[in-house]
Design a protein around this motif. Structure first.
Motif, PDB file in Angstrom:
ATOM      1  N   GLN A 200       0.832  -1.216   0.000  1.00  0.00           N
ATOM      2  CA  GLN A 200       0.000   0.000   0.000  1.00  0.00           C
ATOM      3  C   GLN A 200       0.863   1.262   0.000  1.00  0.00           C
ATOM      4  N   MET A 201       1.963   1.209   0.737  1.00  0.00           N
ATOM      5  CA  MET A 201       2.856   2.371   0.806  1.00  0.00           C
ATOM      6  C   MET A 201       3.482   2.667  -0.558  1.00  0.00           C
ATOM      7  N   VAL A 202       3.896   1.612  -1.253  1.00  0.00           N
ATOM      8  CA  VAL A 202       4.647   1.796  -2.506  1.00  0.00           C
ATOM      9  C   VAL A 202       3.724   1.996  -3.707  1.00  0.00           C
ATOM     10  N   ASN A 203       2.681   1.174  -3.807  1.00  0.00           N
ATOM     11  CA  ASN A 203       1.856   1.164  -5.020  1.00  0.00           C
ATOM     12  C   ASN A 203       0.469   1.757  -4.837  1.00  0.00           C
ATOM     13  N   GLY A 204       0.068   1.989  -3.598  1.00  0.00           N
ATOM     14  CA  GLY A 204      -1.265   2.528  -3.360  1.00  0.00           C
ATOM     15  C   GLY A 204      -1.287   4.031  -3.555  1.00  0.00           C
ATOM     16  N   PRO A 205      -2.496   4.615  -3.442  1.00  0.00           N
ATOM     17  CA  PRO A 205      -2.603   6.076  -3.533  1.00  0.00           C
ATOM     18  C   PRO A 205      -1.941   6.741  -2.329  1.00  0.00           C
ATOM     19  N   ILE A 206      -1.538   7.993  -2.501  1.00  0.00           N
ATOM     20  CA  ILE A 206      -1.015   8.757  -1.367  1.00  0.00           C
ATOM     21  C   ILE A 206      -2.226   9.216  -0.558  1.00  0.00           C
ATOM     22  N   THR A 207      -2.392   8.586   0.604  1.00  0.00           N
ATOM     23  CA  THR A 207      -3.610   8.845   1.371  1.00  0.00           C
ATOM     24  C   THR A 207      -3.342   8.695   2.864  1.00  0.00           C
ATOM     25  N   GLU A 208      -4.086   9.460   3.648  1.00  0.00           N
ATOM     26  CA  GLU A 208      -3.946   9.371   5.104  1.00  0.00           C
ATOM     27  C   GLU A 208      -4.433   8.020   5.637  1.00  0.00           C
ATOM     28  N   ASN A 209      -5.110   7.228   4.787  1.00  0.00           N
ATOM     29  CA  ASN A 209      -5.486   5.859   5.199  1.00  0.00           C
ATOM     30  C   ASN A 209      -4.249   4.988   5.378  1.00  0.00           C
ATOM     31  N   CYS A 210      -3.176   5.323   4.651  1.00  0.00           N
ATOM     32  CA  CYS A 210      -1.895   4.617   4.796  1.00  0.00           C
ATOM     33  C   CYS A 210      -0.821   5.680   5.008  1.00  0.00           C
ATOM     34  N   PRO A 211      -0.571   6.044   6.275  1.00  0.00           N
ATOM     35  CA  PRO A 211       0.338   7.172   6.541  1.00  0.00           C
ATOM     36  C   PRO A 211       1.685   7.076   5.806  1.00  0.00           C
ATOM     37  N   ALA A 212       2.244   5.865   5.696  1.00  0.00           N
ATOM     38  CA  ALA A 212       3.563   5.717   5.055  1.00  0.00           C
ATOM     39  C   ALA A 212       3.538   6.072   3.575  1.00  0.00           C
ATOM     40  N   SER A 213       2.349   6.087   2.951  1.00  0.00           N
ATOM     41  CA  SER A 213       2.276   6.397   1.513  1.00  0.00           C
ATOM     42  C   SER A 213       2.765   7.809   1.220  1.00  0.00           C
ATOM     43  N   VAL A 214       2.778   8.676   2.228  1.00  0.00           N
ATOM     44  CA  VAL A 214       3.262  10.048   2.034  1.00  0.00           C
ATOM     45  C   VAL A 214       4.727  10.060   1.580  1.00  0.00           C
ATOM     46  N   LEU A 215       5.442   8.975   1.896  1.00  0.00           N
ATOM     47  CA  LEU A 215       6.871   8.919   1.529  1.00  0.00           C
ATOM     48  C   LEU A 215       7.077   8.891   0.020  1.00  0.00           C
ATOM     49  N   GLN A 216       6.008   8.564  -0.740  1.00  0.00           N
ATOM     50  CA  GLN A 216       6.117   8.636  -2.210  1.00  0.00           C
ATOM     51  C   GLN A 216       6.478  10.051  -2.649  1.00  0.00           C
ATOM     52  N   GLN A 217       6.133  11.031  -1.790  1.00  0.00           N
ATOM     53  CA  GLN A 217       6.385  12.443  -2.143  1.00  0.00           C
ATOM     54  C   GLN A 217       7.748  12.935  -1.667  1.00  0.00           C
ATOM     55  N   HIS A 218       8.473  12.078  -0.921  1.00  0.00           N
ATOM     56  CA  HIS A 218       9.751  12.544  -0.370  1.00  0.00           C
ATOM     57  C   HIS A 218      10.862  12.398  -1.408  1.00  0.00           C
ATOM     58  N   PRO A 219      11.695  13.429  -1.574  1.00  0.00           N
ATOM     59  CA  PRO A 219      12.735  13.370  -2.620  1.00  0.00           C
ATOM     60  C   PRO A 219      13.847  12.363  -2.333  1.00  0.00           C
ATOM     61  N   HIS A 220      14.085  12.018  -1.075  1.00  0.00           N
ATOM     62  CA  HIS A 220      15.176  11.080  -0.753  1.00  0.00           C
ATOM     63  C   HIS A 220      14.705  10.039   0.256  1.00  0.00           C
ATOM     64  N   ALA A 221      13.749   9.213  -0.154  1.00  0.00           N
ATOM     65  CA  ALA A 221      13.261   8.135   0.717  1.00  0.00           C
ATOM     66  C   ALA A 221      13.760   6.803   0.160  1.00  0.00           C
TER      67      ALA A 221
END
Ligand code: GLP
Length: 233
Positions: A200-221
């Motif tokens: 969910q973190m890697v392939n799911g939508p960026i959503t507060e339902n999966c807090p870690a998904s926000v890392l898709q927006q980080h430039p150096h994660a």
């Protein structure tokens, strides 16, 4: 986000350690630290290394509400036992979950992070996709805050306590808005229990339902996972 898949926690922790060493060499001065079983191998590598951390500040992600630092289940105690007793750092900060004035403690912690911007943030992930104690539905805009733990997190943490009644139901945690400004983020995950959260973190939508998904927006994660945690990618 960069995904690195390894055979096991040992190999993955070595990769995380190498990345940390590179960052230290490049001038990193502030480390964001996590608790849980995930970073334990990495902490062993830090202890065994001859790297000098006496000029390094550490800032932990979270602490249970209501547990004193000397309580064996507190994250203060965990950090002492897993790392700080064996490696000297310049200064170390962990949220104060035992204070009667939690709101003030959250403000003070934000100030500490403002004064010591995090260069290298280590993260684990909860089975429900939480990072720190940012549970699903937590606003991405929050900085350090007091949070109610979800039933699934309480159940996952119960293994560390004598009985379920003793598992804390609240925590004080850095928020997503405290974590995201970190220059480099390394999230590690080991085992099949984490496979759904990782997918969910890697392939799911960026959503507060999966807090870690926000890392898709980080430039150096950088995400370092073993084969079992990568199974649903
Ligand atoms: C707790 C911590 C998190 C940690 C998570 C996973 O909820 N607050 O920071 O990432 O547990 O724990 P473990 O590494 O034991 O799987």
């Amino acid at each position: 986000m960069e995904i690195i898949t390894v055979k096991n926690a040992q190999q993955g922790s070595q990769k995380a350690f190498n990345l940390l060493a590179q960052n230290l060499q490049a001038g990193a001065k502030v480390l964001g630290l996590a608790t849980g079983s995930t970073p334990v191998e990495l902490y062993k590598l830090i202890i065994a290394s001859d790297l000098d951390f006496t000029d390094i500040t550490t800032i932990n992600l979270d602490e249970y509400v209501g547990l004193a630092p000397q309580d064996p289940q507190s994250y203060h105690y965990f950090m002492q036992k897993q790392l700080f007793a064996y490696k000297q750092f310049k200064q170390s900060f962990i949220p104060d979950g035992a204070t009667p004035d939690l709101q003030n403690a959250t403000k003070q912690y934000d100030q500490i992070i403002d004064e010591n911007p995090i260069d290298f943030q280590i993260l684990g992930i909860g089975q429900n996709g939480h990072i720190g104690f940012n549970e699903p539905q937590t606003s991405f805009n929050l900085k350090t805050h007091v949070t109610d733990l979800t039933d699934s997190t309480i159940a996952a943490n119960a293994r560390f306590f004598a009985d379920n009644e003793q598992v804390p139901t609240q925590a004080i945690s850095m928020g997503i808005a405290s974590i995201m400004p970190s220059k480099q983020i390394v999230l590690m995950a080991w085992g099949a229990d984490k496979a759904t959260a990782i997918a969910q973190m890697v392939n799911g939508p960026i959503t507060e339902n999966c807090p870690a998904s926000v890392l898709q927006q980080h430039p150096h994660a950088t995400v370092i996972i073993d084969d079992a945690a990568a199974a649903k990618l």
